[in-house]
Scaffold this active site. Sequence first.
Site, PDB file in Angstrom:
ATOM      1  CG  ASP A   9       0.176  -2.309   6.009  1.00  0.00           C
ATOM      2  OD1 ASP A   9      -0.809  -2.496   6.761  1.00  0.00           O
ATOM      3  OD2 ASP A   9       0.119  -1.650   4.960  1.00  0.00           O
ATOM      4  CD  GLN A  32      -7.157  -4.480   3.934  1.00  0.00           C
ATOM      5  OE1 GLN A  32      -8.137  -5.165   4.251  1.00  0.00           O
ATOM      6  NE2 GLN A  32      -7.270  -3.210   3.601  1.00  0.00           N
ATOM      7  CG  HIS A  73      -1.907   0.997   1.377  1.00  0.00           C
ATOM      8  ND1 HIS A  73      -1.659   2.290   1.771  1.00  0.00           N
ATOM      9  CD2 HIS A  73      -3.243   0.922   1.146  1.00  0.00           C
ATOM     10  CE1 HIS A  73      -2.797   2.964   1.783  1.00  0.00           C
ATOM     11  NE2 HIS A  73      -3.769   2.155   1.415  1.00  0.00           N
ATOM     12  CB  CYS A 105      -3.719   3.346  -1.589  1.00  0.00           C
ATOM     13  SG  CYS A 105      -4.939   4.631  -1.338  1.00  0.00           S
ATOM     14  CE  LYS A 150      -7.542   0.151   5.972  1.00  0.00           C
ATOM     15  NZ  LYS A 150      -8.115   0.413   4.651  1.00  0.00           N
TER      16      LYS A 150
END
Length: 407
Positions: free
Chosen positions: A201, A204, A124, A365, A227
């Site tokens: 990261d 997700q 991202h 993104c 999220k």
Amino acid sequence: AVGLDVARVRADFPVLHQRVHGKPLAYLDNAASSQKPKPVVDAMTAVYEQYYSNVHRGVHQLSQRSTDAFEAARNKVAGFINAARSEEIVFTRGATEALNLVASSYGRRFCQEGDEVVLTHLEHHSNIVPWQLLRDEKGVQLKVAPIGDDGSVTAQDVIDLIGPRTKIVAISQVSNALGTVVPVQEIAAAAHAQGAVVVVDGCQAVPHQPVDVQALGADFYAFSGHKMYGPTGIGALYGRYDLLTEMPPYQGGGEMIASVTFEQSTWKKPPHKFEAGTPAIVEVIGLGAAVDYLAELGMANVAAHEAELLAYATQRLDAIEGLRIHGRAPEKAGILSFTMDQAHAHDVGTIVDRAGVAIRAGHHCAQPAMERFGISSTVRASLGIYNTHEEIDQLADALGVVKEIFG
Ligand code: PMP
């Protein structure tokens, strides 16, 4: 609990029970942001209605209650990702700020010219641009591991880039653009063998599968509340305590100091050293409620539900002629990124919206990941705890209309 009672979950989300353009809403844009269950909304309302106050500095009753709830949320977040201690959780505005914090504070302090930061091609933008800023300031080199044709990133492809000059390996656990699950654990072991730190990261991953930062070997782990069925404007950075201790502050101000004179100031210990200013009090407490909600459902149940939906959705979409799914890694989360021969992604998005289906169209993104497949955008359907087979059918039927219109 064994299995997910989706009907019960849906009952917790008032926003899902509405019509859009006269059709039942099918919300399939969870990778961008998820909806909020009643317990999260109620927890936040309760703060405002019953005990709102600033935290950490009041002797009065409301301030103590707010502070207790605020720090209890930190404990919940720490437990949810299996941090060794709650002081390893720094509250940030979101994953973006968490990643910028690591690049600015750890990167600037510990990277010299010629050092290397290893990334993957599927990152991202928020796990690319902070490292470019560091590169431009410090002269570090960015090395980028490739994406395979099926959207996968193999451990070996990342490990091949890790060498004695590698200071940081910064990788997504799950790609928001392709759904690819990256073998973080194996990569982390190799990075540690070269003395590099691993920044993950986890945006997700955290809402969709059990996460154990210690088992993963993450030195830093970033994610966003919005999220994971929590509020916007709040997220967290997990950082190994010894590393947080060595790092300089990210921002200066109130809350983060031990003492201030015009000659010199001293800092509080982590995590407060990294939390300058009045924090997002209500949002932190809301995030704690989201963690409680997910923990109650059980993350293994969540993962199983979404894996089953992904398999069903993949089969439905594969049956549509002229539709191509981008990203078919063997390990994949509930994200379907696709293009259609007949229509541009934005046209697809507009037409399915008329059928009540909320999906995203664009580069997500992750422009380098798009460019890897020779495209500038995809249509993305992304799954969550409240999604159903009926909603996948609604999407597939709407895509059939796209074919009729453009075909
Ligand atoms: N990383 C990934 C993989 C993401 O999906 C996102 C959000 N799309 C981010 C980072 C940035 O998160 P935020 O905008 O909440 O800071």
